[in-house]
Motif scaffolding. Structure first.
Motif, PDB file in Angstrom:
ATOM      1  N   VAL A 198       4.851  14.126  -9.442  1.00 45.71           N
ATOM      2  CA  VAL A 198       6.308  14.044  -9.597  1.00 45.71           C
ATOM      3  C   VAL A 198       6.674  13.359 -10.916  1.00 45.71           C
ATOM      4  CG1 VAL A 198       8.408  12.970  -8.674  1.00 45.71           C
ATOM      5  CG2 VAL A 198       6.832  14.172  -7.141  1.00 45.71           C
ATOM      6  N   PHE A 199       6.038  12.225 -11.202  1.00 45.60           N
ATOM      7  CA  PHE A 199       6.336  11.511 -12.450  1.00 45.60           C
ATOM      8  C   PHE A 199       5.996  12.376 -13.664  1.00 45.60           C
ATOM      9  CE2 PHE A 199       5.484   7.332 -10.018  1.00 45.60           C
ATOM     10  CZ  PHE A 199       6.785   7.323  -9.554  1.00 45.60           C
ATOM     11  N   ASP A 200       4.879  13.108 -13.601  1.00 47.08           N
ATOM     12  CA  ASP A 200       4.510  14.002 -14.695  1.00 47.08           C
ATOM     13  C   ASP A 200       5.568  15.092 -14.877  1.00 47.08           C
ATOM     14  OD1 ASP A 200       2.205  12.600 -15.199  1.00 47.08           O
ATOM     15  OD2 ASP A 200       0.869  14.007 -14.154  1.00 47.08           O
ATOM     16  N   ALA A 201       6.051  15.639 -13.771  1.00 42.68           N
ATOM     17  CA  ALA A 201       7.051  16.700 -13.847  1.00 42.68           C
ATOM     18  C   ALA A 201       8.355  16.195 -14.443  1.00 42.68           C
ATOM     19  CB  ALA A 201       7.294  17.295 -12.455  1.00 42.68           C
ATOM     20  N   ALA A 207       0.812  -1.218   0.000  1.00 36.88           N
ATOM     21  CA  ALA A 207       0.000   0.000   0.000  1.00 36.88           C
ATOM     22  C   ALA A 207       0.846   1.269   0.000  1.00 36.88           C
ATOM     23  CB  ALA A 207      -0.936   0.003   1.205  1.00 36.88           C
ATOM     24  N   LYS A 208       2.122   1.165   0.380  1.00 38.78           N
ATOM     25  CA  LYS A 208       3.009   2.326   0.440  1.00 38.78           C
ATOM     26  C   LYS A 208       3.950   2.401  -0.757  1.00 38.78           C
ATOM     27  CE  LYS A 208       1.772   3.963   4.529  1.00 38.78           C
ATOM     28  NZ  LYS A 208       1.214   5.338   4.681  1.00 38.78           N
ATOM     29  N   LEU A 209       3.725   1.558  -1.753  1.00 35.84           N
ATOM     30  CA  LEU A 209       4.635   1.396  -2.874  1.00 35.84           C
ATOM     31  C   LEU A 209       3.973   1.906  -4.153  1.00 35.84           C
ATOM     32  CD1 LEU A 209       7.443  -0.051  -3.007  1.00 35.84           C
ATOM     33  CD2 LEU A 209       6.208  -2.111  -3.690  1.00 35.84           C
ATOM     34  N   VAL A 210       4.774   2.438  -5.084  1.00 37.41           N
ATOM     35  CA  VAL A 210       4.241   2.830  -6.386  1.00 37.41           C
ATOM     36  C   VAL A 210       5.097   2.227  -7.494  1.00 37.41           C
ATOM     37  CG1 VAL A 210       3.197   4.980  -5.576  1.00 37.41           C
ATOM     38  CG2 VAL A 210       5.556   5.000  -6.404  1.00 37.41           C
ATOM     39  N   LYS A 211       4.449   1.923  -8.616  1.00 36.17           N
ATOM     40  CA  LYS A 211       5.185   1.427  -9.780  1.00 36.17           C
ATOM     41  C   LYS A 211       5.916   2.586 -10.451  1.00 36.17           C
ATOM     42  CE  LYS A 211       2.234  -2.504 -10.991  1.00 36.17           C
ATOM     43  NZ  LYS A 211       1.333  -3.089 -12.013  1.00 36.17           N
ATOM     44  N   LEU A 212       7.074   2.269 -11.024  1.00 35.66           N
ATOM     45  CA  LEU A 212       7.828   3.278 -11.752  1.00 35.66           C
ATOM     46  C   LEU A 212       7.448   3.263 -13.227  1.00 35.66           C
ATOM     47  CD1 LEU A 212      11.459   3.041 -10.296  1.00 35.66           C
ATOM     48  CD2 LEU A 212       9.730   4.795  -9.886  1.00 35.66           C
ATOM     49  N   PRO A 213       7.150   4.415 -13.807  1.00 34.11           N
ATOM     50  CA  PRO A 213       6.922   4.475 -15.253  1.00 34.11           C
ATOM     51  C   PRO A 213       8.230   4.183 -16.000  1.00 34.11           C
ATOM     52  CG  PRO A 213       6.234   6.519 -14.156  1.00 34.11           C
ATOM     53  CD  PRO A 213       7.004   5.726 -13.165  1.00 34.11           C
ATOM     54  N   ASP A 214       8.112   3.758 -17.230  1.00 27.50           N
ATOM     55  CA  ASP A 214       9.301   3.470 -18.038  1.00 27.50           C
ATOM     56  C   ASP A 214      10.202   4.692 -18.176  1.00 27.50           C
ATOM     57  OD1 ASP A 214       8.405   0.897 -18.388  1.00 27.50           O
ATOM     58  OD2 ASP A 214       7.530   1.267 -20.372  1.00 27.50           O
ATOM     59  N   ILE A 253      11.459  18.840 -13.863  1.00 28.33           N
ATOM     60  CA  ILE A 253      12.472  18.527 -12.857  1.00 28.33           C
ATOM     61  C   ILE A 253      13.346  17.396 -13.377  1.00 28.33           C
ATOM     62  CG2 ILE A 253      11.061  19.288 -10.901  1.00 28.33           C
ATOM     63  CD1 ILE A 253      10.471  16.367 -10.287  1.00 28.33           C
ATOM     64  N   LYS A 254      14.585  17.389 -12.909  1.00 27.76           N
ATOM     65  CA  LYS A 254      15.509  16.325 -13.309  1.00 27.76           C
ATOM     66  C   LYS A 254      16.417  15.999 -12.133  1.00 27.76           C
ATOM     67  CE  LYS A 254      19.128  19.342 -15.244  1.00 27.76           C
ATOM     68  NZ  LYS A 254      18.669  20.552 -14.574  1.00 27.76           N
ATOM     69  N   ALA A 255      16.883  14.775 -12.097  1.00 25.82           N
ATOM     70  CA  ALA A 255      17.814  14.370 -11.045  1.00 25.82           C
ATOM     71  C   ALA A 255      19.169  15.027 -11.276  1.00 25.82           C
ATOM     72  CB  ALA A 255      17.962  12.860 -11.022  1.00 25.82           C
ATOM     73  N   ASP A 256      19.819  15.365 -10.191  1.00 26.00           N
ATOM     74  CA  ASP A 256      21.165  15.945 -10.236  1.00 26.00           C
ATOM     75  C   ASP A 256      22.022  15.139  -9.263  1.00 26.00           C
ATOM     76  OD1 ASP A 256      23.191  17.680 -10.911  1.00 26.00           O
ATOM     77  OD2 ASP A 256      22.615  19.201  -9.445  1.00 26.00           O
ATOM     78  N   ILE A 257      22.345  13.921  -9.678  1.00 23.63           N
ATOM     79  CA  ILE A 257      23.034  12.975  -8.781  1.00 23.63           C
ATOM     80  C   ILE A 257      24.534  13.268  -8.840  1.00 23.63           C
ATOM     81  CG2 ILE A 257      23.453  10.549  -8.250  1.00 23.63           C
ATOM     82  CD1 ILE A 257      20.836   9.984  -9.937  1.00 23.63           C
ATOM     83  N   LEU A 262      -0.812   9.565  -1.691  1.00 24.59           N
ATOM     84  CA  LEU A 262       0.450   9.039  -2.217  1.00 24.59           C
ATOM     85  C   LEU A 262       0.438   9.034  -3.740  1.00 24.59           C
ATOM     86  CD1 LEU A 262       3.204   7.625  -1.762  1.00 24.59           C
ATOM     87  CD2 LEU A 262       1.959   5.442  -1.717  1.00 24.59           C
ATOM     88  N   GLU A 263      -0.671   8.599  -4.321  1.00 21.34           N
ATOM     89  CA  GLU A 263      -0.759   8.553  -5.787  1.00 21.34           C
ATOM     90  C   GLU A 263      -0.826   9.950  -6.394  1.00 21.34           C
ATOM     91  OE1 GLU A 263      -4.017   5.973  -6.682  1.00 21.34           O
ATOM     92  OE2 GLU A 263      -2.857   4.152  -6.262  1.00 21.34           O
ATOM     93  N   LEU A 264      -1.509  10.890  -5.731  1.00 15.60           N
ATOM     94  CA  LEU A 264      -1.543  12.279  -6.195  1.00 15.60           C
ATOM     95  C   LEU A 264      -0.128  12.855  -6.215  1.00 15.60           C
ATOM     96  CD1 LEU A 264      -3.023  15.030  -6.809  1.00 15.60           C
ATOM     97  CD2 LEU A 264      -3.029  15.372  -4.321  1.00 15.60           C
ATOM     98  N   CYS A 265       0.580  12.663  -5.116  1.00 16.75           N
ATOM     99  CA  CYS A 265       1.913  13.242  -4.960  1.00 16.75           C
ATOM    100  C   CYS A 265       2.896  12.647  -5.960  1.00 16.75           C
ATOM    101  CB  CYS A 265       2.377  12.995  -3.525  1.00 16.75           C
ATOM    102  SG  CYS A 265       3.952  13.753  -3.110  1.00 16.75           S
ATOM    103  N   THR A 266       2.995  11.316  -5.997  1.00 22.16           N
ATOM    104  CA  THR A 266       3.967  10.679  -6.899  1.00 22.16           C
ATOM    105  C   THR A 266       3.559  10.870  -8.355  1.00 22.16           C
ATOM    106  OG1 THR A 266       2.827   8.544  -6.638  1.00 22.16           O
ATOM    107  CG2 THR A 266       4.699   8.987  -5.184  1.00 22.16           C
ATOM    108  N   GLY A 267       2.259  10.918  -8.628  1.00 18.01           N
ATOM    109  CA  GLY A 267       1.806  11.158  -9.994  1.00 18.01           C
ATOM    110  C   GLY A 267       2.255  12.509 -10.503  1.00 18.01           C
TER     111      GLY A 267
END
Length: 327
Positions: A285-288, A106-113, A294-298, A278-283
């Motif tokens: 983020v994935f859209d962004a 319930a606390k997990l989300v799938k990652l889009p490709d 947004i982009k990762a800066d590792i 959780l789905e609103l928030c991560t959704g």
């Protein structure tokens, strides 16, 4: 028979040296759980709060709140995930500093490709933090000018990118000229080096004496009063971290004196408490990420076994952008 997994364990609160590598037993997943093999683990400042005891965690225990990985086993009653799914989580439960773990579906989300494991581990907690801050704690509008402290940090860089994409002017505080350059490269419009500038005076100069409707502050004690001083009437201070220590107690009457101000101490856990949130928030983020907002800066990667070195670097302000722990 239980399998074994390597993990970073804390037996008592303290400095980075309390982060020790151990082999732990890993049982089969219970009903409602899946077994994850982590591929990348996010490092966050809140991890240091758990380690030092500022935010108490069960001990002995495994720290860490976000990671990406692959589902390796599924418990009874889990229909939303299958073995082989790429998944991530942004907000715990605590225990991410491990090669493998059992986790509530319930606390997990799938990652889009379109989102890599490393990007997810680097961005999820921080980007979800930015999401709730700018969409739900104080919903920014096109044309707003906001103050974001620690603009070159992991959360700050994502906030600069996202706010700029939304048509918001960002004033960001930083600790060095190098960090100012990094913040500007990520969309920050005005940078203030608080090592040599008074940020309250500069914010008022930049805003022609008006101040800002909202300050997002993860620095804590050292910036709290200054943050109140740059707010417009009925402005909001979202204090979401304590990098310089917890804020000293203050009288609510102070908020009246300074213009009927609002102060909130939000947490990601409370803004992702339900599956819908959780789905609103991560959704978002994935859209962004997909839209390039947004982009990762590792900029740093440490082996999971070297988590103590990662904590030392983080607390010494020697990191920029995001840091990963690699199992």
């Amino acid at each position: 028979m239980a399998e074994k997994t390597g993990a970073i364990v804390i037996n008592e609160a303290g400095g980075p040296d309390v982060l020790t590598w151990q082999q732990l037993s890993l049982d089969a997943p219970k009903a409602g759980e899946v077994t994850l093999r982590h591929t990348a683990i996010g490092l966050n400042f809140i991890d240091t709060y758990h380690r030092t005891g500022l935010y108490p965690m069960p001990m002995p225990g495994v720290p860490g709140l976000e990671a990406a990985g692959v589902v390796e086993a599924v418990g009874d009653g889990v229909s939303s995930f299958k073995v082989g799914d790429r998944v991530a989580y942004p907000a715990g439960p605590i225990g991410a500093y491990a090669e493998c773990r059992n986790f509530l579906a319930a606390k997990l989300v799938k990652l889009p490709d379109a989102v890599s494991d490393e990007d997810a581990a680097a961005l999820m907690l921080k980007a979800c933090t930015v999401e709730y801050l700018i969409f739900r704690t104080y919903a920014v509008k096109v044309g707003d000018t906001v103050l974001f402290h620690a603009a070159a940090g992991g959360v700050g860089l994502i906030a600069c990118q996202w706010l700029s994409a939304l048509g918001v002017t960002v004033i960001g505080t930083v600790g060095s000229d190098e960090k100012a350059e990094l913040a500007r490269a990520n969309g920050c419009h005005h940078t203030i080096n608080y090592a040599r500038e008074d940020f309250t005076n500069r914010v008022m100069e930049i805003t022609n004496g008006e101040g800002v409707p909202v300050v997002y502050d993860s620095v804590g004690k050292d910036t709290f009063m200054g943050s109140l001083n740059v707010l417009k009437r009925r402005g909001t201070l979202a204090t979401f971290g304590n990098a310089t220590g917890p804020v000293e107690p203050f009288s609510p009457g102070l908020l009246a004196q300074k213009g009927s101000l609002f102060v909130t101490r939000p947490t990601l856990m409370d803004y992702t408490a339900t599956r819908e949130e959780l789905e609103l928030c991560t959704g978002r983020v994935f859209d962004a990420i997909r839209e390039g907002h947004i982009k990762a800066d590792i900029n740093q990667r440490f082996a999971l076994r070297d988590a103590a070195d990662a904590h030392r670097a983080l607390e010494a302000r020697a990191t920029t952008g995001q840091t990963l722990l690699i199992p």
